[in-house]
Design an enzyme around this catalytic site. Structure first.
Site, PDB file in Angstrom:
ATOM      1  N   ASN A 129       0.855  -1.185   0.000  1.00 25.19           N
ATOM      2  CA  ASN A 129       0.000   0.000   0.000  1.00 25.19           C
ATOM      3  C   ASN A 129       0.898   1.246   0.000  1.00 25.19           C
ATOM      4  O   ASN A 129       1.705   1.443   0.916  1.00 25.19           O
ATOM      5  CB  ASN A 129      -0.894  -0.050   1.247  1.00 25.19           C
ATOM      6  CG  ASN A 129      -1.823   1.139   1.333  1.00 25.19           C
ATOM      7  OD1 ASN A 129      -1.427   2.270   1.081  1.00 25.19           O
ATOM      8  ND2 ASN A 129      -3.062   0.906   1.716  1.00 25.19           N
ATOM      9  N   HIS A 146       0.990   6.303   1.806  1.00 24.24           N
ATOM     10  CA  HIS A 146       1.726   7.278   2.616  1.00 24.24           C
ATOM     11  C   HIS A 146       2.930   7.881   1.907  1.00 24.24           C
ATOM     12  O   HIS A 146       3.539   8.821   2.412  1.00 24.24           O
ATOM     13  CB  HIS A 146       2.042   6.691   3.987  1.00 24.24           C
ATOM     14  CG  HIS A 146       0.771   6.424   4.735  1.00 24.24           C
ATOM     15  ND1 HIS A 146      -0.172   7.406   4.948  1.00 24.24           N
ATOM     16  CD2 HIS A 146       0.230   5.288   5.237  1.00 24.24           C
ATOM     17  CE1 HIS A 146      -1.225   6.884   5.569  1.00 24.24           C
ATOM     18  NE2 HIS A 146      -0.994   5.607   5.745  1.00 24.24           N
ATOM     19  N   HIS A 177      -5.552   3.783  -1.731  1.00 21.82           N
ATOM     20  CA  HIS A 177      -6.883   4.139  -1.215  1.00 21.82           C
ATOM     21  C   HIS A 177      -7.224   5.553  -1.652  1.00 21.82           C
ATOM     22  O   HIS A 177      -6.594   6.516  -1.212  1.00 21.82           O
ATOM     23  CB  HIS A 177      -6.833   4.038   0.320  1.00 21.82           C
ATOM     24  CG  HIS A 177      -8.132   4.287   1.011  1.00 21.82           C
ATOM     25  ND1 HIS A 177      -8.268   4.155   2.374  1.00 21.82           N
ATOM     26  CD2 HIS A 177      -9.361   4.651   0.551  1.00 21.82           C
ATOM     27  CE1 HIS A 177      -9.523   4.428   2.725  1.00 21.82           C
ATOM     28  NE2 HIS A 177     -10.198   4.744   1.639  1.00 21.82           N
ATOM     29  N   ARG A 214      -9.406   8.218  -0.982  1.00 20.26           N
ATOM     30  CA  ARG A 214     -10.381   8.617   0.038  1.00 20.26           C
ATOM     31  C   ARG A 214     -11.251   9.741  -0.499  1.00 20.26           C
ATOM     32  O   ARG A 214     -10.835  10.524  -1.354  1.00 20.26           O
ATOM     33  CB  ARG A 214      -9.662   9.097   1.309  1.00 20.26           C
ATOM     34  CG  ARG A 214      -8.933   7.990   2.056  1.00 20.26           C
ATOM     35  CD  ARG A 214      -8.369   8.517   3.366  1.00 20.26           C
ATOM     36  NE  ARG A 214      -9.421   8.737   4.329  1.00 20.26           N
ATOM     37  CZ  ARG A 214      -9.690   7.920   5.351  1.00 20.26           C
ATOM     38  NH1 ARG A 214      -8.949   6.861   5.574  1.00 20.26           N
ATOM     39  NH2 ARG A 214     -10.689   8.187   6.180  1.00 20.26           N
ATOM     40  N   ARG A 234      -7.041  12.885   0.947  1.00 18.66           N
ATOM     41  CA  ARG A 234      -5.965  13.359   1.835  1.00 18.66           C
ATOM     42  C   ARG A 234      -4.602  12.815   1.442  1.00 18.66           C
ATOM     43  O   ARG A 234      -3.590  13.390   1.783  1.00 18.66           O
ATOM     44  CB  ARG A 234      -6.268  13.039   3.282  1.00 18.66           C
ATOM     45  CG  ARG A 234      -6.130  11.582   3.636  1.00 18.66           C
ATOM     46  CD  ARG A 234      -6.224  11.369   5.124  1.00 18.66           C
ATOM     47  NE  ARG A 234      -7.566  11.597   5.614  1.00 18.66           N
ATOM     48  CZ  ARG A 234      -8.074  10.953   6.679  1.00 18.66           C
ATOM     49  NH1 ARG A 234      -7.342  10.097   7.349  1.00 18.66           N
ATOM     50  NH2 ARG A 234      -9.303  11.176   7.076  1.00 18.66           N
ATOM     51  N   GLU A 278      -8.626   0.741  -3.318  1.00 18.66           N
ATOM     52  CA  GLU A 278      -9.390   0.764  -2.073  1.00 18.66           C
ATOM     53  C   GLU A 278     -10.265   2.001  -2.052  1.00 18.66           C
ATOM     54  O   GLU A 278      -9.778   3.099  -2.388  1.00 18.66           O
ATOM     55  CB  GLU A 278      -8.376   0.868  -0.932  1.00 18.66           C
ATOM     56  CG  GLU A 278      -8.646  -0.004   0.237  1.00 18.66           C
ATOM     57  CD  GLU A 278      -7.695   0.331   1.356  1.00 18.66           C
ATOM     58  OE1 GLU A 278      -8.091   1.093   2.234  1.00 18.66           O
ATOM     59  OE2 GLU A 278      -6.562  -0.158   1.350  1.00 18.66           O
ATOM     60  N   THR A 334      -8.280   3.545   8.311  1.00 19.66           N
ATOM     61  CA  THR A 334      -9.510   2.753   8.285  1.00 19.66           C
ATOM     62  C   THR A 334      -9.627   2.015   9.619  1.00 19.66           C
ATOM     63  O   THR A 334      -8.896   1.064   9.865  1.00 19.66           O
ATOM     64  CB  THR A 334      -9.470   1.755   7.116  1.00 19.66           C
ATOM     65  OG1 THR A 334      -9.035   2.469   5.952  1.00 19.66           O
ATOM     66  CG2 THR A 334     -10.826   1.160   6.866  1.00 19.66           C
ATOM     67  N   GLU A 393     -11.108  -9.247   2.951  1.00 19.02           N
ATOM     68  CA  GLU A 393      -9.835  -8.919   3.597  1.00 19.02           C
ATOM     69  C   GLU A 393     -10.136  -8.770   5.082  1.00 19.02           C
ATOM     70  O   GLU A 393     -10.930  -7.901   5.483  1.00 19.02           O
ATOM     71  CB  GLU A 393      -9.241  -7.635   3.010  1.00 19.02           C
ATOM     72  CG  GLU A 393      -7.924  -7.289   3.703  1.00 19.02           C
ATOM     73  CD  GLU A 393      -7.122  -6.211   2.992  1.00 19.02           C
ATOM     74  OE1 GLU A 393      -7.176  -6.129   1.752  1.00 19.02           O
ATOM     75  OE2 GLU A 393      -6.427  -5.456   3.699  1.00 19.02           O
ATOM     76  N   HIS A 421      -3.650  -4.575   7.775  1.00 23.91           N
ATOM     77  CA  HIS A 421      -3.742  -3.411   8.657  1.00 23.91           C
ATOM     78  C   HIS A 421      -2.812  -3.588   9.849  1.00 23.91           C
ATOM     79  O   HIS A 421      -2.925  -4.551  10.593  1.00 23.91           O
ATOM     80  CB  HIS A 421      -5.165  -3.137   9.157  1.00 23.91           C
ATOM     81  CG  HIS A 421      -5.416  -1.665   9.275  1.00 23.91           C
ATOM     82  ND1 HIS A 421      -4.956  -0.929  10.348  1.00 23.91           N
ATOM     83  CD2 HIS A 421      -5.986  -0.784   8.441  1.00 23.91           C
ATOM     84  CE1 HIS A 421      -5.273   0.339  10.164  1.00 23.91           C
ATOM     85  NE2 HIS A 421      -5.893   0.459   9.009  1.00 23.91           N
TER      86      HIS A 421
HETATM   87  N1  PXP Z   1      -5.817  -3.058   3.973  1.00 21.63           N
HETATM   88  C1  PXP Z   1      -6.768  -2.098   4.051  1.00 21.63           C
HETATM   89  C2  PXP Z   1      -8.135  -2.427   3.572  1.00 21.63           C
HETATM   90  C3  PXP Z   1      -6.458  -0.815   4.542  1.00 21.63           C
HETATM   91  O1  PXP Z   1      -7.408   0.125   4.640  1.00 21.63           O
HETATM   92  C4  PXP Z   1      -5.127  -0.535   4.907  1.00 21.63           C
HETATM   93  C5  PXP Z   1      -4.764   0.836   5.356  1.00 21.63           C
HETATM   94  O2  PXP Z   1      -4.971   1.745   4.327  1.00 21.63           O
HETATM   95  C6  PXP Z   1      -4.184  -1.553   4.788  1.00 21.63           C
HETATM   96  C7  PXP Z   1      -4.556  -2.824   4.339  1.00 21.63           C
HETATM   97  C8  PXP Z   1      -2.749  -1.347   5.148  1.00 21.63           C
HETATM   98  O3  PXP Z   1      -2.644  -1.026   6.496  1.00 21.63           O
HETATM   99  P1  PXP Z   1      -1.265  -0.473   7.042  1.00 21.63           P
HETATM  100  O4  PXP Z   1      -1.016   0.818   6.326  1.00 21.63           O
HETATM  101  O5  PXP Z   1      -1.510  -0.306   8.500  1.00 21.63           O
HETATM  102  O6  PXP Z   1      -0.226  -1.506   6.713  1.00 21.63           O
END
Ligand code: PXP
Length: 254
Positions: free
Chosen positions: A12, A15, A48, A50, A54, A75, A106, A156, A199
Site C-alpha cells: 500500500n 503514505h 486508497h 479517500r 488526503r 481501495e 480505516t 480482507e 492493517h
Molecule cells: N488493507 C486495508 C483495507 C487498509 O485500509 C489498509 C490501510 O490503508 C491496509 C490494508 C494497510 O494497512 P497499514 O497501512 O496499516 O499496513
C-alpha cells in the site's frame, strides 16, 4: 479452493502520497514507489482513494492504472462517486472499506451484514465489469457470511486489533484475536471466498498472521513506507517478503 502455499504481498503506497502532500510538491511520487515495489517483489499495489483525497488523488490512480505491471487493488468507500471511477478505470480489484472523515486510518471493518442490500446492488456492476470485489471486514461470522451472500470474491480480514494488542504486549488477548482471525479465515474459505488480511502489520507481528494457511494475500503499507526511510523501500519489502515466506515454509504440506 486449493491450498495456497505462497502468500502474495500487496504494498500500500498511500503514505508516499501523504509525504508528497505535506509539502504540496510533486515528490515523492507514488507511481515511482509502486514501480520500485514491483521490482522488489510486490505482487500487487494497493492505494486508497479517500473521499477527502488526503493522500492518493485521482491522478495518482490513473497513473498507477497505466504505469504498473502488477495488479492494482483500488481501495475506496462504497459511494456513487467511487463506483463511477472504478467502472472507468477498471482496476484488477476493488477493496471496499468504511470511511469516516475524522479517522486517521480505516478504523473498523465494513458492516456488510448491516448494509447488505445496498452493497449487493453496489458491487453488481463492478462484478459485471470483471473487477474482483473485496470486502474489508472484521472476522465476525455474520460479516463473512453476508460478504459471501452478496457475491464478493474476496474478504480482507482486518488485522488492526491483533496488531495493536501485539504492540501492547497483551499476549493472551493477542493469541485470542489471532485464533479468531484463523477461525474467520477458515469460515470464509469454506464459503468459497478468497481470504486476504491487512492493517497494522510489521516485521515483528507479520509471521503469525502469514502462517494462517487460508490467507492468500497480505496488504501492508504504513510500516513499509516508514521502514523505507531507514533502509530503502526495496530492502524493506524484501525483508517483509522473507518473513512472510519463512512463516509459510514452516507450514505442514496439505
Ligand atoms: N488493507 C486495508 C483495507 C487498509 O485500509 C489498509 C490501510 O490503508 C491496509 C490494508 C494497510 O494497512 P497499514 O497501512 O496499516 O499496513
Amino acid at each position: 479452493m486449493p491450498f495456497v502455499k505462497k502468500l502474495r504481498l500487496g504494498v500500500n503506497i498511500d503514505h508516499v502520497a501523504t509525504l508528497r502532500n505535506a509539502r504540496g510538491a510533486a515528490w515523492p511520487d507514488p507511481l515511482r514507489a509502486a514501480i520500485l515495489a514491483e521490482a522488489a517483489g510486490a505482487d500487487g499495489i494497493t492505494a486508497h482513494l479517500r473521499e477527502d483525497r488526503r493522500h492518493i488523488r485521482d491522478a495518482d490512480m490513473e497513473a498507477l492504472r497505466a504505469g504498473i505491471g502488477i495488479p492494482l487493488n483500488f481501495e475506496c468507500a462504497a459511494t456513487d462517486e467511487m463506483q463511477a471511477i472504478l467502472l472507468r478505470l477498471r482496476p484488477h480489484a476493488a477493496c471496499l472499506v468504511p470511511e469516516k472523515r475524522e479517522e486517521r486510518t480505516t478504523e473498523g471493518g465494513l458492516d456488510v451484514a448491516g448494509d447488505e442490500a445496498r452493497l449487493a446492488r453496489f458491487i453488481a456492476p463492478l462484478r459485471e465489469a470483471g473487477i474482483r470485489v473485496s470486502m474489508f471486514i472484521g472476522h465476525e461470522a455474520r460479516q463473512i457470511e453476508a460478504s459471501a451472500r452478496i457475491g464478493a470474491a474476496v474478504v480482507e480480514l482486518h488485522t488492526g486489533l491483533y496488531s495493536e494488542l501485539h504492540a501492547e504486549g497483551r499476549t493472551a488477548e493477542t493469541e485470542a484475536e489471532l485464533a479468531a482471525l484463523r477461525e474467520g479465515a477458515a469460515r470464509a474459505q469454506g464459503l468459497g471466498l478468497e481470504v486476504h488480511g491487512g492493517h497494522g502489520l510489521t516485521f515483528d507481528n507479520v509471521e503469525p498472521v502469514a502462517a494462517i494457511p487460508e490467507l492468500v494475500e497480505l496488504n501492508i503499507g504504513h510500516f513499509l513506507i516508514g521502514e523505507a526511510v531507514y533502509r530503502g523501500l526495496g530492502p524493506a519489502i524484501e525483508e517483509m517478503r522473507r518473513r512472510m515466506d519463512a512463516a509459510r515454509a514452516a507450514l505442514p504440506l496439505p
